[in-house]
Motif scaffolding. Sequence first.
Motif, PDB file in Angstrom:
ATOM      1  N   LEU A 108    -144.114  -5.967  10.544  1.00 53.11           N
ATOM      2  CA  LEU A 108    -142.706  -6.254  10.431  1.00 53.11           C
ATOM      3  C   LEU A 108    -142.309  -7.293   9.078  1.00 53.11           C
ATOM      4  O   LEU A 108    -141.078  -7.126   8.890  1.00 53.11           O
ATOM      5  N   LEU A 109    -143.258  -7.936   8.655  1.00 50.56           N
ATOM      6  CA  LEU A 109    -143.139  -8.949   7.702  1.00 50.56           C
ATOM      7  C   LEU A 109    -142.680  -7.843   6.227  1.00 50.56           C
ATOM      8  O   LEU A 109    -141.770  -8.334   5.614  1.00 50.56           O
ATOM      9  N   HIS A 110    -143.389  -6.915   6.198  1.00 46.78           N
ATOM     10  CA  HIS A 110    -143.252  -5.794   5.198  1.00 46.78           C
ATOM     11  C   HIS A 110    -141.759  -5.308   5.338  1.00 46.78           C
ATOM     12  O   HIS A 110    -141.575  -4.990   4.285  1.00 46.78           O
ATOM     13  N   LEU A 111    -141.554  -5.059   6.562  1.00 49.45           N
ATOM     14  CA  LEU A 111    -139.970  -4.273   6.629  1.00 49.45           C
ATOM     15  C   LEU A 111    -138.983  -5.342   6.101  1.00 49.45           C
ATOM     16  O   LEU A 111    -138.004  -4.810   5.645  1.00 49.45           O
ATOM     17  N   ALA A 112    -139.233  -6.433   6.381  1.00 46.74           N
ATOM     18  CA  ALA A 112    -138.430  -7.634   5.907  1.00 46.74           C
ATOM     19  C   ALA A 112    -138.570  -7.881   4.282  1.00 46.74           C
ATOM     20  O   ALA A 112    -137.629  -7.838   3.866  1.00 46.74           O
ATOM     21  N   ARG A 113    -139.630  -7.621   3.806  1.00 47.18           N
ATOM     22  CA  ARG A 113    -139.718  -7.911   2.293  1.00 47.18           C
ATOM     23  C   ARG A 113    -139.441  -6.799   1.613  1.00 47.18           C
ATOM     24  O   ARG A 113    -139.468  -6.770   0.386  1.00 47.18           O
ATOM     25  N   HIS A 114    -139.527  -5.560   2.121  1.00 48.13           N
ATOM     26  CA  HIS A 114    -139.239  -4.269   1.389  1.00 48.13           C
ATOM     27  C   HIS A 114    -138.183  -3.492   2.115  1.00 48.13           C
ATOM     28  O   HIS A 114    -138.594  -2.416   2.847  1.00 48.13           O
ATOM     29  N   PRO A 115    -137.010  -3.775   1.735  1.00 53.66           N
ATOM     30  CA  PRO A 115    -135.852  -3.066   2.558  1.00 53.66           C
ATOM     31  C   PRO A 115    -135.744  -1.680   2.183  1.00 53.66           C
ATOM     32  O   PRO A 115    -135.289  -0.927   3.017  1.00 53.66           O
ATOM     33  N   GLU A 116    -136.035  -1.399   0.840  1.00 49.11           N
ATOM     34  CA  GLU A 116    -135.996   0.182   0.606  1.00 49.11           C
ATOM     35  C   GLU A 116    -136.826   0.892   1.430  1.00 49.11           C
ATOM     36  O   GLU A 116    -136.736   2.026   2.018  1.00 49.11           O
ATOM     37  N   ALA A 117    -138.182   0.363   1.722  1.00 50.48           N
ATOM     38  CA  ALA A 117    -139.227   0.991   2.657  1.00 50.48           C
ATOM     39  C   ALA A 117    -138.704   1.084   3.680  1.00 50.48           C
ATOM     40  O   ALA A 117    -139.000   2.103   4.676  1.00 50.48           O
ATOM     41  N   ALA A 118    -137.982  -0.054   4.478  1.00 56.37           N
ATOM     42  CA  ALA A 118    -137.626   0.178   5.711  1.00 56.37           C
ATOM     43  C   ALA A 118    -136.469   1.054   5.785  1.00 56.37           C
ATOM     44  O   ALA A 118    -136.317   1.434   6.989  1.00 56.37           O
ATOM     45  N   GLY A 119    -135.652   1.107   4.972  1.00 57.02           N
ATOM     46  CA  GLY A 119    -134.531   2.130   5.098  1.00 57.02           C
ATOM     47  C   GLY A 119    -135.113   3.636   5.061  1.00 57.02           C
ATOM     48  O   GLY A 119    -134.426   4.681   5.887  1.00 57.02           O
ATOM     49  N   ARG A 120    -135.897   3.851   4.325  1.00 64.21           N
ATOM     50  CA  ARG A 120    -136.851   5.172   4.602  1.00 64.21           C
ATOM     51  C   ARG A 120    -137.322   5.367   5.846  1.00 64.21           C
ATOM     52  O   ARG A 120    -137.326   6.553   6.578  1.00 64.21           O
ATOM     53  N   VAL A 121    -138.034   4.354   6.655  1.00 60.09           N
ATOM     54  CA  VAL A 121    -138.497   4.395   7.733  1.00 60.09           C
ATOM     55  C   VAL A 121    -137.224   4.814   8.706  1.00 60.09           C
ATOM     56  O   VAL A 121    -137.511   5.517   9.590  1.00 60.09           O
ATOM     57  N   ALA A 122    -136.167   4.056   8.706  1.00 63.55           N
ATOM     58  CA  ALA A 122    -135.145   4.038   9.525  1.00 63.55           C
ATOM     59  C   ALA A 122    -134.547   5.533   9.515  1.00 63.55           C
ATOM     60  O   ALA A 122    -134.240   6.206  10.467  1.00 63.55           O
ATOM     61  N   LEU A 140    -156.976 -11.481  10.574  1.00 68.99           N
ATOM     62  CA  LEU A 140    -155.926 -11.952   9.585  1.00 68.99           C
ATOM     63  C   LEU A 140    -154.800 -11.902  10.539  1.00 68.99           C
ATOM     64  O   LEU A 140    -154.181 -10.765  10.797  1.00 68.99           O
ATOM     65  N   ALA A 141    -154.093 -12.950  10.539  1.00 70.26           N
ATOM     66  CA  ALA A 141    -152.885 -13.127  11.439  1.00 70.26           C
ATOM     67  C   ALA A 141    -151.872 -13.922  10.616  1.00 70.26           C
ATOM     68  O   ALA A 141    -152.035 -14.713   9.927  1.00 70.26           O
ATOM     69  N   THR A 142    -150.477 -13.586  10.944  1.00 74.75           N
ATOM     70  CA  THR A 142    -149.364 -14.231  10.824  1.00 74.75           C
ATOM     71  C   THR A 142    -148.837 -14.995  11.615  1.00 74.75           C
ATOM     72  O   THR A 142    -147.844 -15.100  12.371  1.00 74.75           O
ATOM     73  N   VAL A 143    -149.626 -16.352  11.643  1.00 72.94           N
ATOM     74  CA  VAL A 143    -149.276 -17.319  13.083  1.00 72.94           C
ATOM     75  C   VAL A 143    -147.724 -17.831  12.944  1.00 72.94           C
ATOM     76  O   VAL A 143    -147.699 -18.574  11.631  1.00 72.94           O
ATOM     77  N   GLY A 144    -147.191 -17.984  13.814  1.00 69.54           N
ATOM     78  CA  GLY A 144    -145.657 -18.416  13.830  1.00 69.54           C
ATOM     79  C   GLY A 144    -144.620 -17.823  12.900  1.00 69.54           C
ATOM     80  O   GLY A 144    -143.470 -18.456  12.777  1.00 69.54           O
ATOM     81  N   LEU A 145    -145.131 -16.750  12.709  1.00 71.49           N
ATOM     82  CA  LEU A 145    -144.077 -15.759  12.100  1.00 71.49           C
ATOM     83  C   LEU A 145    -142.852 -15.578  12.514  1.00 71.49           C
ATOM     84  O   LEU A 145    -142.680 -15.203  13.994  1.00 71.49           O
ATOM     85  N   ARG A 146    -141.615 -16.091  11.858  1.00 67.30           N
ATOM     86  CA  ARG A 146    -140.353 -15.946  12.435  1.00 67.30           C
ATOM     87  C   ARG A 146    -139.335 -14.619  11.631  1.00 67.30           C
ATOM     88  O   ARG A 146    -139.621 -15.011  10.307  1.00 67.30           O
ATOM     89  N   LEU A 147    -138.674 -14.024  12.236  1.00 64.03           N
ATOM     90  CA  LEU A 147    -138.005 -12.938  11.626  1.00 64.03           C
ATOM     91  C   LEU A 147    -136.582 -12.893  12.121  1.00 64.03           C
ATOM     92  O   LEU A 147    -136.417 -13.492  13.395  1.00 64.03           O
ATOM     93  N   ARG A 148    -135.687 -12.744  11.344  1.00 67.12           N
ATOM     94  CA  ARG A 148    -134.061 -12.319  11.910  1.00 67.12           C
ATOM     95  C   ARG A 148    -133.791 -10.999  11.909  1.00 67.12           C
ATOM     96  O   ARG A 148    -133.911 -10.269  10.763  1.00 67.12           O
ATOM     97  N   ALA A 149    -133.117 -10.488  12.770  1.00 68.88           N
ATOM     98  CA  ALA A 149    -132.919  -9.005  13.116  1.00 68.88           C
ATOM     99  C   ALA A 149    -131.374  -9.010  13.174  1.00 68.88           C
ATOM    100  O   ALA A 149    -130.506  -9.955  13.770  1.00 68.88           O
ATOM    101  N   THR A 150    -130.682  -8.138  12.226  1.00 65.12           N
ATOM    102  CA  THR A 150    -129.297  -7.764  12.344  1.00 65.12           C
ATOM    103  C   THR A 150    -129.103  -6.337  12.458  1.00 65.12           C
ATOM    104  O   THR A 150    -129.875  -5.533  11.938  1.00 65.12           O
TER     105      THR A 150
END
Length: 409
Positions: free
Chosen positions: A231-245, A396-406
Motif C-alpha cells: 500500500l505504501l508503494h501504491l501511494a508512492r508510485h501513482p502511475e503504477a497504482a493507475g495501471r493496477v486500477a 520487516l514491517a512499516t509500524v504506524g503506517l498512515r495513509l490517506r485515501a481519496t
Amino acid sequence: MARRGAEECGDVWQLEPGVYVAAAAGPCEAVLRRAQDFPKAPSPLFPPLKRSGGTPTPEERAHAHAARMRGLRAQAVAARIGEIAPRTARFADQWPTGQDVEILPRVRHALAEIGVSYLFSEDAPTLLPHAAQLFLAREVLVRPARWVWPRWIPTPARRFRTRQQVAFTDALRPIVRRRRSSGRLGDDMLGQMLRPSPHYGLLPEEAVLDTLPGITVATFETPSRAAGWILLHLARHPEAAGRVAAEAAVLPADPAATTSTHLGSLQYTQALVSEVLRLYPPSWLLTRRAPRQTQLGDYTIDAGSTVLVCPYTAHRDAREYPEPDRFQPERWLDEPGSPAKPGVFLSFGTGPHGCEGAALAMAMLTLLTAQTARCHHLSEPPGPEPSYQVTTLEGLATVGLRLRATPRG
C-alpha cells in the motif's frame, strides 16, 4: 548493515564464531534447499501443549503437515477465490476517505477474516476472536526483553501464550468432533485434515489440534506486513497504482463472482506484489542450524553452527536483478522491453520448508491491492518525517503506517 556485510565480506561471511551469513542469492537458495544439512528448527512460538495422553509424534505431525498442504495448495486456493474476493473488496470500500488512517491494524483485521474463514469456513466466527488473541500472544513473545530466559521457565508471556493456545484448542475441539460425528467434514482446510489418507489413515484428534495455532496466525500475520509495504508503494508510485486500477476494472461488480481466471488476468498487479515482496521480504532473515559439519562457500560449517539466510540481500544481488534497488514491476512481465527475467525469489522461502501458505498469501495480497487501487488514490501525510517506522524484529514491517485515501474518479 546486511548490505554492507554482503558488499564488504562476500557471498558468505562469518559474523562471529559459529555464526555465518548467507548473503547472496546462490548461497541463500542452497541453504534453504539443503534441508538435511541446514534443517529448519521447530517454531518455539506455539509448541505442542502438554497433555496426560501425550503429544503427537513427529510422524503424526508430518502427516498433519501433509494434510494441511492438501487444503493450501494452489488448486485448492484457486477453487475458493470467490470466497476471498468479497472481503478484500469490503476492506477497500470501508477505508475512511479524506483522513490519515493508521492502516496496518485495519489490514490485519481484514486478512485475519480471510485467513480464518479459509481455514475453517462457517466455523470462522467462533475462532476469529481466539485467532486475534493468538496473534497478541505472539507479539508479546517476540518483544525485545532485557533477559532471554531458558524456554522451560514459565515467564508471564509464555503463560499468556499457553492460555491462548488452550482457549483456541478448547474452541476448536468440539468443531472437530461435530464434523467427524456428522460426516460433514467441509471443503475448507480443516475438512482436508479430517479426511482419512490412503497413506496414513485418520489423523489423531490431537495431531489436528496441535498443528493449527501456528498456521492460523501465519495466514494473516506475515501477509499483513507485506500489505503495508504494498500500500505504501501504491501511494508512492501513482502511475503504477493507475495501471493496477485499470487492470482491476475488469473484475466482476459482484466480488463473489470472482474466479481464478479473473485473478490470473491481474498480471501487472501480481507483478507489483512480487516486486514489493522482492524489495521488502516480510521474513528478511531466516535462521538455520547445522547438525553436522558441512561446507558452504569457502567455509567449513561446524556442527552446531548457525547460518543466517538473508533474502533481503539475496533479492538485491545485481547478478540476479538488474538495477536491484529500483522498483520495477515490469521485470516480472513478459512484455516487449521488459528487463531481464528475475532470478532467485525467496520471499516465501524455497525447498522442503517453503511457505505452505504461499498461494493463499499471493491471492489475498493481489486481490487486496487490486480492489484498493480500483477504489482509491493513496497518499502519505504531508511533512518531512516518514509516516511509519521500519522494524526488523521477527520481520520487516512499516509500524504506524498512515495513509490517506481519496476516491478514484
